[in-house]
Design a protein around this motif. Structure first.
Motif, PDB file in Angstrom:
ATOM      1  N   VAL A 151      -3.462   3.411  -2.567  1.00 23.40           N
ATOM      2  CA  VAL A 151      -3.400   2.451  -3.671  1.00 23.40           C
ATOM      3  C   VAL A 151      -2.577   1.257  -3.221  1.00 23.40           C
ATOM      4  O   VAL A 151      -1.829   1.331  -2.250  1.00 23.40           O
ATOM      5  CB  VAL A 151      -2.775   3.054  -4.957  1.00 23.40           C
ATOM      6  N   ALA A 170      -1.224  -1.197 -10.446  1.00 22.26           N
ATOM      7  CA  ALA A 170      -1.747  -0.685  -9.187  1.00 22.26           C
ATOM      8  C   ALA A 170      -3.263  -0.632  -9.256  1.00 22.26           C
ATOM      9  O   ALA A 170      -3.859  -0.628 -10.331  1.00 22.26           O
ATOM     10  CB  ALA A 170      -1.182   0.705  -8.914  1.00 22.26           C
ATOM     11  N   TYR A 216       0.115  -1.490  -4.950  1.00 22.43           N
ATOM     12  CA  TYR A 216       0.899  -1.731  -6.165  1.00 22.43           C
ATOM     13  C   TYR A 216       1.698  -3.022  -6.034  1.00 22.43           C
ATOM     14  O   TYR A 216       1.969  -3.497  -4.937  1.00 22.43           O
ATOM     15  CB  TYR A 216       1.812  -0.543  -6.485  1.00 22.43           C
ATOM     16  N   ILE A 223      -5.819   4.152 -12.787  1.00 31.53           N
ATOM     17  CA  ILE A 223      -6.512   3.109 -12.041  1.00 31.53           C
ATOM     18  C   ILE A 223      -8.012   3.377 -12.006  1.00 31.53           C
ATOM     19  O   ILE A 223      -8.459   4.499 -12.271  1.00 31.53           O
ATOM     20  CB  ILE A 223      -5.969   2.990 -10.597  1.00 31.53           C
ATOM     21  N   CYS A 274      -2.884   8.933 -11.401  1.00 30.65           N
ATOM     22  CA  CYS A 274      -2.303   9.324 -10.123  1.00 30.65           C
ATOM     23  C   CYS A 274      -0.798   9.096 -10.124  1.00 30.65           C
ATOM     24  O   CYS A 274      -0.259   8.419 -10.996  1.00 30.65           O
ATOM     25  CB  CYS A 274      -2.951   8.535  -8.986  1.00 30.65           C
ATOM     26  N   GLU A 285       0.837  -1.197   0.000  1.00 27.57           N
ATOM     27  CA  GLU A 285       0.000   0.000   0.000  1.00 27.57           C
ATOM     28  C   GLU A 285       0.874   1.250   0.000  1.00 27.57           C
ATOM     29  O   GLU A 285       1.926   1.291   0.637  1.00 27.57           O
ATOM     30  CB  GLU A 285      -0.928  -0.001   1.212  1.00 27.57           C
ATOM     31  N   SER A 345      -6.780   0.892  -6.694  1.00 30.71           N
ATOM     32  CA  SER A 345      -7.246   1.559  -5.489  1.00 30.71           C
ATOM     33  C   SER A 345      -7.398   0.524  -4.381  1.00 30.71           C
ATOM     34  O   SER A 345      -7.940  -0.561  -4.598  1.00 30.71           O
ATOM     35  CB  SER A 345      -8.596   2.225  -5.792  1.00 30.71           C
ATOM     36  N   ALA A 366      -1.334   7.672  -2.878  1.00 32.03           N
ATOM     37  CA  ALA A 366      -1.286   8.255  -4.219  1.00 32.03           C
ATOM     38  C   ALA A 366      -1.928   9.634  -4.190  1.00 32.03           C
ATOM     39  O   ALA A 366      -2.722   9.943  -3.301  1.00 32.03           O
ATOM     40  CB  ALA A 366      -2.025   7.365  -5.211  1.00 32.03           C
TER      41      ALA A 366
END
Length: 128
Positions: free
Chosen positions: A82, A92, A84, A67, A53, A32, A94, A35
């Motif tokens: 986000v 990535a 990733y 995203i 973002c 996490e 949300s 962003a």
């Protein structure tokens, strides 16, 4: 007739597979990050479906990603979490999307399509 049903259903299953695999990978090993929204993208009407973002990885690399928008959609300049993939940070999503119903509904939708394709193939085999 059944073959005409099988082809589009198979195509739908195959088209949704990469997103499902990405979501699964992000849930398993994603990291996490915070962003910042730099652009709100509307694909039809007034609803924001995607956001562009920027975020930084654990190692400090700045990543730009497009995203699915969290709900409510963040304003430009607003931060949001986000998740990733550390192996491919541009993959990535949300954090809200991954934790929410939408991601799980995708699995159900894909499973239902796979069952329909299998049933159609079985019917085609039996009745041919």
């Amino acid at each position: 007739m059944i073959l005409l049903l099988c082809l589009p259903l198979t195509a739908l299953v195959l088209l949704s597979l990469p997103a499902q695999l990405r979501d699964r990978r992000l849930k398993r090993r994603g990291i996490e990050a915070e962003a910042v929204c730099v652009e709100r993208i509307r694909t039809s009407g007034v609803t924001v479906h995607y956001v562009r973002c920027h975020f930084r990885t654990e190692t400090g690399i700045k990543i730009a990603a497009r995203i699915n928008s969290p709900r409510p959609a963040p304003e430009v300049g607003q931060g949001f979490p986000v998740v990733y993939d550390p192996r491919k940070p541009s993959d990535a999503a949300s954090a809200q999307y991954l934790a929410g119903r939408e991601a799980r509904l995708g699995y159900v939708f894909q499973a239902a399509l796979a069952v329909l394709v299998a049933a159609a193939v079985l019917l085609l085999t039996v009745f041919s």
